[in-house]
Design an enzyme around this catalytic site. Structure first.
Site, PDB file in Angstrom:
ATOM      1  N   SER A  62       0.820  -1.214   0.000  1.00 29.94           N
ATOM      2  CA  SER A  62       0.000   0.000   0.000  1.00 29.94           C
ATOM      3  C   SER A  62       0.853   1.263   0.000  1.00 29.94           C
ATOM      4  CB  SER A  62      -0.898   0.034   1.237  1.00 29.94           C
ATOM      5  OG  SER A  62      -1.665  -1.137   1.314  1.00 29.94           O
TER       6      SER A  62
HETATM    7  N1  SAH Z   1      -0.263  -5.321   4.002  1.00 27.29           N
HETATM    8  C1  SAH Z   1       0.571  -5.690   2.872  1.00 27.29           C
HETATM    9  C2  SAH Z   1      -0.079  -5.407   1.530  1.00 27.29           C
HETATM   10  C3  SAH Z   1      -1.343  -6.164   1.345  1.00 27.29           C
HETATM   11  S1  SAH Z   1      -1.785  -6.476  -0.336  1.00 27.29           S
HETATM   12  C4  SAH Z   1       1.932  -5.026   2.970  1.00 27.29           C
HETATM   13  O1  SAH Z   1       2.195  -4.296   3.918  1.00 27.29           O
HETATM   14  O2  SAH Z   1       2.758  -5.287   2.082  1.00 27.29           O
HETATM   15  C5  SAH Z   1      -3.035  -7.654  -0.004  1.00 27.29           C
HETATM   16  C6  SAH Z   1      -2.510  -9.023   0.341  1.00 27.29           C
HETATM   17  O3  SAH Z   1      -3.625  -9.833   0.712  1.00 27.29           O
HETATM   18  C7  SAH Z   1      -1.830  -9.740  -0.834  1.00 27.29           C
HETATM   19  O4  SAH Z   1      -0.531 -10.089  -0.484  1.00 27.29           O
HETATM   20  C8  SAH Z   1      -2.714 -10.959  -1.057  1.00 27.29           C
HETATM   21  O5  SAH Z   1      -1.996 -12.116  -1.494  1.00 27.29           O
HETATM   22  C9  SAH Z   1      -3.341 -11.164   0.305  1.00 27.29           C
HETATM   23  N2  SAH Z   1      -4.594 -11.921   0.307  1.00 27.29           N
HETATM   24  C10 SAH Z   1      -5.583 -11.930  -0.600  1.00 27.29           C
HETATM   25  N3  SAH Z   1      -6.580 -12.751  -0.225  1.00 27.29           N
HETATM   26  C11 SAH Z   1      -6.210 -13.297   0.976  1.00 27.29           C
HETATM   27  C12 SAH Z   1      -6.815 -14.210   1.887  1.00 27.29           C
HETATM   28  N4  SAH Z   1      -8.008 -14.759   1.653  1.00 27.29           N
HETATM   29  N5  SAH Z   1      -6.151 -14.524   3.014  1.00 27.29           N
HETATM   30  C13 SAH Z   1      -4.929 -13.981   3.293  1.00 27.29           C
HETATM   31  N6  SAH Z   1      -4.314 -13.100   2.470  1.00 27.29           N
HETATM   32  C14 SAH Z   1      -4.944 -12.763   1.318  1.00 27.29           C
END
Ligand code: SAH
Length: 213
Positions: A62
């Protein structure tokens, strides 16, 4: 990245304080956690710009301001237990951990979990990165003082609310139209407050079965 402290300071001044994030502890965390350690090698020179960046696997880290705002909304105190859903690069988890929280972070893509663990080790910050679908939360360590969802959701799952402590808070980007989410702060008692509009990758239902590496 010799000059990263200067870039982080500029990021905090121009992108974060300018947009009204006031919590001094959050501002210090944004200055001190080395964001360039958490982005892929080909993005390192852009680590401190006012943008989300690609993480690979079609995911993004983000925008710094959104990380700061969500962290501020959580009102983190040292020693709190926090569950993050959507661990990605491990950067948000690192910011929460820098504030003294004990962080469990769930991520569905095995390759990202492996990389996030390396990133955290390289930054010398501790957080538990777990390869697991986030929809059921993580009952093993519940209850949590705070829960942060860092992928777009249609609604807040009751399972997550059930894993909060009595005075617990949850922050999530909740879809308000096809293209746009808005940050929602929900208290355990159901009280809601809405904040900035934003754009996140979606929380996905299909857990990856195999590690990619
Ligand atoms: N907070 C992160 C960025 C998040 S991007 C940072 O600081 O880098 C959103 C993330 O959610 C992605 O890595 C994606 O793979 C994950 N994601 C998507 N669906 C998910 C689920 N059902 N359970 C766990 N993670 C998930």
């Amino acid at each position: 990245m010799d000059n990263w402290k200067r870039l982080a300071e500029l990021m905090v001044e121009v992108q974060i304080i300018a947009r009204d994030v006031k919590d001094e502890a959050v501002l210090s965390a944004m200055r001190e956690v080395p964001r360039h350690v958490f982005v892929p090698e080909d993005c390192v020179s852009d680590a401190y710009i006012d943008r989300p960046l690609p993480l690979g696997e079609f995911q993004t880290i983000s925008q710094p301001f959104i990380v700061a705002r969500m962290t501020e909304l959580l009102s983190v105190e040292s020693g709190m237990k926090i569950l993050e859903i959507g661990g990605g690069s491990g950067y948000q988890a690192a910011v929460l951990s820098y504030l003294g929280a004990v962080v469990w972070s769930l991520e569905r893509v095995g390759e990202l979990v492996a990389r996030a663990k390396n990133n955290l080790a390289a930054a010398d910050i501790k957080a538990h990165m777990i390869w697991k679908d986030g929809f059921e939360g993580y009952p093993e360590e519940a209850p949590y003082d705070r829960i942060i969802i860092t992928a777009a959701v249609d609604e807040i799952a009751q399972t997550w609310m059930d894993q909060l402590t009595e005075n617990g808070l949850l922050v999530a980007p909740v879809k308000v139209s096809d293209q746009v989410e808005r940050l929602l702060l929900r208290k355990k008692n159901g009280e809601d407050k809405w904040f900035e509009y934003c754009r996140f990758v979606p929380l996905m239902h299909d857990i990856q079965k195999e590690r990619l590496t």
